[in-house]
Scaffold this motif. Structure first.
Motif: not given
Length: 199
Positions: A9-11, A13, A16-17, A32, A82, A86, A166-168
């Protein structure tokens, strides 16, 4: 050798999640945008016909999941951290009423009414329903007010939950082969099995 990609998770962004949870028969993926349901062990349980409640796993940690994007083949996985983040972000953003059918049709009358992270599989609620999930699994119970979808789940047409989100990407350099990641996952399952049989 196929790549193994850890999804995180790009917190920082905005998007995200996990945005929604879908009821599905088959897995799907789009670039993605992740839509997951790949494990036959992840099954829905009809736990209350009168209340129309379905229970199942939304995410299992450290489980290698095969993916193919065009000619590229690779594995993805989610760490326990993660999975927990999430699940928390899902509710923090009030996404518990976001449900779809096969990642295509939005369903207005389905709501996540219960959510938890499995701490001890032998003592967890999942064991009462004969479900075999490892520690760190994110479980959800969904209230289904759509009669057709609920009947499909009971008959086995719908077989599981699938996340949409969406995740990194992050390559885990410590786990450079599928075998090492799979071995770690199987060792954890074996530990849990031994703990259960000793009781």
């Amino acid at each position: 050798m196929m790549n193994i990609v850890e999804l995180i998770i790009d917190e920082e962004a905005f998007i995200t999640g996990i945005q929604a949870i879908s009821v599905v028969e088959q897995p799907a993926i789009e670039e993605d945008f992740i839509a997951l349901k790949e494990d036959k062990r992840i099954e829905l349980k009809s736990i209350d016909d009168e209340k129309r409640i379905l229970m199942g796993a939304a995410l299992i940690p450290n489980k290698p999941i095969y993916r193919r994007d065009g000619d590229e083949e690779y594995y993805i996985y989610f760490s326990k951290d993660t999975v927990r983040k999430a699940s928390e972000l899902f509710f923090k953003r009030s996404n518990h009423q976001n449900a779809t059918y096969e990642h295509e049709k939005k369903i207005d009358n389905m709501t996540i009414v219960e959510s938890w992270i499995v701490e001890d599989p032998a003592k967890d609620k999942t064991a009462l329903y004969g479900m075999d999930v490892p520690a760190g699994t994110w479980m959800v119970s969904m209230k289904v007010d759509d009669e057709e979808i609920y009947n499909d789940a009971k008959e086995g047409t719908i077989k599981g939950f699938s996340i949409e989100g969406y995740f990194a990407d992050r390559y885990d350099l410590k786990k450079d082969t599928f075998e090492s990641l799979e071995r770690e996952y199987l060792v954890e399952e074996l530990k849990e099995f031994l703990d259960v049989t000793e009781l």
